[in-house]
Design a protein around this motif. Structure first.
Motif, PDB file in Angstrom:
ATOM      1  N   GLU A  57      27.190   3.112  34.702  1.00 16.30           N
ATOM      2  CA  GLU A  57      27.023   4.403  34.037  1.00 16.30           C
ATOM      3  C   GLU A  57      27.720   5.504  34.817  1.00 16.30           C
ATOM      4  N   ALA A  58      27.590   5.437  36.159  1.00 14.48           N
ATOM      5  CA  ALA A  58      28.220   6.449  37.006  1.00 14.48           C
ATOM      6  C   ALA A  58      29.735   6.405  36.857  1.00 14.48           C
ATOM      7  N   ASN A  59      30.292   5.189  36.842  1.00 14.74           N
ATOM      8  CA  ASN A  59      31.744   5.051  36.688  1.00 14.74           C
ATOM      9  C   ASN A  59      32.212   5.605  35.352  1.00 14.74           C
ATOM     10  N   THR A  60      31.369   5.452  34.330  1.00 18.06           N
ATOM     11  CA  THR A  60      31.701   5.993  33.005  1.00 18.06           C
ATOM     12  C   THR A  60      31.597   7.509  33.011  1.00 18.06           C
ATOM     13  N   ASN A  61      30.497   8.025  33.602  1.00 21.45           N
ATOM     14  CA  ASN A  61      30.247   9.461  33.584  1.00 21.45           C
ATOM     15  C   ASN A  61      31.291  10.253  34.355  1.00 21.45           C
ATOM     16  N   ILE A  62      31.820   9.666  35.431  1.00 19.39           N
ATOM     17  CA  ILE A  62      32.779  10.410  36.242  1.00 19.39           C
ATOM     18  C   ILE A  62      34.058  10.701  35.456  1.00 19.39           C
ATOM     19  N   ASN A  63      34.335   9.866  34.481  1.00 18.75           N
ATOM     20  CA  ASN A  63      35.513  10.098  33.636  1.00 18.75           C
ATOM     21  C   ASN A  63      35.338  11.314  32.727  1.00 18.75           C
ATOM     22  N   LEU A  64      34.087  11.789  32.632  1.00 15.92           N
ATOM     23  CA  LEU A  64      33.818  12.969  31.800  1.00 15.92           C
ATOM     24  C   LEU A  64      34.180  14.268  32.521  1.00 15.92           C
ATOM     25  N   LEU A  65      34.341  14.199  33.845  1.00 13.28           N
ATOM     26  CA  LEU A  65      34.645  15.412  34.608  1.00 13.28           C
ATOM     27  C   LEU A  65      36.107  15.818  34.438  1.00 13.28           C
ATOM     28  N   SER A  66      36.315  17.118  34.341  1.00 10.53           N
ATOM     29  CA  SER A  66      37.685  17.638  34.294  1.00 10.53           C
ATOM     30  C   SER A  66      38.268  17.650  35.704  1.00 10.53           C
ATOM     31  N   ARG A  67      39.565  17.840  35.797  1.00  5.92           N
ATOM     32  CA  ARG A  67      40.230  17.893  37.090  1.00  5.92           C
ATOM     33  C   ARG A  67      39.640  19.013  37.949  1.00  5.92           C
ATOM     34  N   ARG A  68      39.375  20.165  37.338  1.00  3.46           N
ATOM     35  CA  ARG A  68      38.819  21.311  38.066  1.00  3.46           C
ATOM     36  C   ARG A  68      37.393  21.012  38.538  1.00  3.46           C
ATOM     37  N   GLU A  69      36.622  20.326  37.703  1.00  5.41           N
ATOM     38  CA  GLU A  69      35.254  19.971  38.095  1.00  5.41           C
ATOM     39  C   GLU A  69      35.251  19.006  39.283  1.00  5.41           C
ATOM     40  N   ILE A  70      36.210  18.087  39.312  1.00  7.02           N
ATOM     41  CA  ILE A  70      36.330  17.173  40.446  1.00  7.02           C
ATOM     42  C   ILE A  70      36.694  17.947  41.718  1.00  7.02           C
ATOM     43  N   ASP A  71      37.583  18.929  41.578  1.00  6.90           N
ATOM     44  CA  ASP A  71      37.954  19.769  42.726  1.00  6.90           C
ATOM     45  C   ASP A  71      36.720  20.492  43.275  1.00  6.90           C
ATOM     46  N   VAL A  72      35.922  21.049  42.370  1.00  9.05           N
ATOM     47  CA  VAL A  72      34.704  21.758  42.774  1.00  9.05           C
ATOM     48  C   VAL A  72      33.730  20.786  43.437  1.00  9.05           C
ATOM     49  N   ILE A  89      34.055  28.394  47.599  1.00  7.06           N
ATOM     50  CA  ILE A  89      34.753  27.547  46.626  1.00  7.06           C
ATOM     51  C   ILE A  89      35.570  28.411  45.679  1.00  7.06           C
ATOM     52  N   ALA A  90      34.987  29.527  45.252  1.00  4.57           N
ATOM     53  CA  ALA A  90      35.688  30.451  44.351  1.00  4.57           C
ATOM     54  C   ALA A  90      36.962  30.981  45.001  1.00  4.57           C
ATOM     55  N   GLN A  91      36.854  31.362  46.285  1.00  2.14           N
ATOM     56  CA  GLN A  91      38.020  31.885  46.997  1.00  2.14           C
ATOM     57  C   GLN A  91      39.090  30.802  47.177  1.00  2.14           C
ATOM     58  N   LYS A  92      38.645  29.601  47.523  1.00  2.00           N
ATOM     59  CA  LYS A  92      39.581  28.511  47.795  1.00  2.00           C
ATOM     60  C   LYS A  92      40.345  28.100  46.539  1.00  2.00           C
ATOM     61  N   LEU A  93      39.647  28.103  45.391  1.00  2.00           N
ATOM     62  CA  LEU A  93      40.280  27.671  44.143  1.00  2.00           C
ATOM     63  C   LEU A  93      40.817  28.852  43.320  1.00  2.00           C
ATOM     64  N   LYS A 125      31.327  33.206  39.065  1.00  2.00           N
ATOM     65  CA  LYS A 125      30.627  32.779  37.849  1.00  2.00           C
ATOM     66  C   LYS A 125      31.211  31.460  37.323  1.00  2.00           C
ATOM     67  N   THR A 126      32.525  31.319  37.408  1.00  2.00           N
ATOM     68  CA  THR A 126      33.178  30.087  36.951  1.00  2.00           C
ATOM     69  C   THR A 126      32.736  28.894  37.802  1.00  2.00           C
ATOM     70  N   VAL A 127      32.609  29.114  39.124  1.00  2.00           N
ATOM     71  CA  VAL A 127      32.140  28.048  40.005  1.00  2.00           C
ATOM     72  C   VAL A 127      30.734  27.605  39.609  1.00  2.00           C
ATOM     73  N   GLU A 128      29.866  28.599  39.345  1.00  2.00           N
ATOM     74  CA  GLU A 128      28.484  28.261  38.978  1.00  2.00           C
ATOM     75  C   GLU A 128      28.436  27.499  37.657  1.00  2.00           C
ATOM     76  N   VAL A 129      29.306  27.855  36.726  1.00  2.00           N
ATOM     77  CA  VAL A 129      29.378  27.125  35.452  1.00  2.00           C
ATOM     78  C   VAL A 129      29.828  25.689  35.699  1.00  2.00           C
ATOM     79  N   HIS A 130      30.843  25.523  36.553  1.00  2.00           N
ATOM     80  CA  HIS A 130      31.324  24.176  36.886  1.00  2.00           C
ATOM     81  C   HIS A 130      30.211  23.346  37.532  1.00  2.00           C
ATOM     82  N   ARG A 131      29.466  23.962  38.462  1.00  2.00           N
ATOM     83  CA  ARG A 131      28.370  23.251  39.138  1.00  2.00           C
ATOM     84  C   ARG A 131      27.341  22.768  38.124  1.00  2.00           C
TER      85      ARG A 131
END
Length: 211
Positions: free
Chosen positions: A144-159, A172-176, A181-187
């Motif tokens: 299930e975990a291997n399947t779910n990780i494919n649901l993450l976007s590239r930006r979400e993986i970066d976060v 994280i916001a500064q680095k990316l 607010k965008t970081v919190e949404v990604h989290r």
């Protein structure tokens, strides 16, 4: 039919006496010795050449892992079944890697223990139903975990990777170069997609996946 010679190794006398009584009541088995000491178990195994050894995993000062390793080196013919209070698959895997043929927990029934002895004596590996059930559950969760990780976007993986490094949302916001607010949404979205409750479980997940 020749009896199966059994050595009992457990640091609780009541458990040794109980299993000796149960097994000796069955004409297929003969408990030739019982001890609560790992070092003594090694010497008894060398001297009496048991067919099957029921080995308590948690003893001191010599634990069941070390005793199993030593006995396998000295008496390779002996079939060892690890016995533990714990149903952790990691214990079963480690003991079998050291040369044991089986693993049961102290929650196992008399019937399952006898079945384990017969299977192992016949040259087959045996892991009790309790541990097999946990192993199957872990396998399903991993799939299930291997399947779910494919649901993450590239930006979400970066976060997620930066969360693993211990960075707070502001850094994280500064680095990316995105807003806080965008970081919190990604989290929030990462936890939701992966069915995780908090940051600690996310870090464990990331480590397990090798991201």
């Amino acid at each position: 039919m020749e009896q199966i010679k059994i050595l009992l190794v457990d640091d609780h006398k009541l458990i040794r006496d109980s299993w000796a009584f149960i097994l000796n009541s069955d004409p297929r088995f003969n408990v030739i010795e019982a001890t609560g000491d790992g070092d003594e178990a090694i010497e008894i195994a060398k001297e009496k050449d048991p067919d099957v050894i029921l080995m308590d995993v948690h003893m001191t000062p010599v634990n069941g892992f070390d005793a199993t390793k030593a006995i396998r080196a000295e008496v390779p013919r002996a079939k060892i079944i690890g016995v533990s209070m714990h149903s952790m698959p990691a214990y079963a895997k480690r003991l079998i890697q050291l040369g044991a043929m089986g693993y049961v927990t102290k929650n196992s029934s008399k019937e399952e223990m006898i079945h384990a002895i017969l299977e192992v004596h016949a040259g087959k590996k045996y892991v009790c139903e309790e541990v097999k059930s946990i192993l199957a559950e872990h396998e399903i969760q991993e799939q299930e975990a291997n399947t779910n990780i494919n649901l993450l976007s590239r930006r979400e993986i970066d976060v997620a990777k930066l969360i693993k490094e211990g960075l707070p949302s502001k850094e994280i916001a500064q680095k990316l170069d995105i807003t806080l607010k965008t970081v919190e949404v990604h989290r929030y979205n990462i936890l939701k997609k992966l069915n995780l409750r908090n940051t600690a479980s996310l870090v464990n997940f990331i480590n397990a996946q090798g991201l």
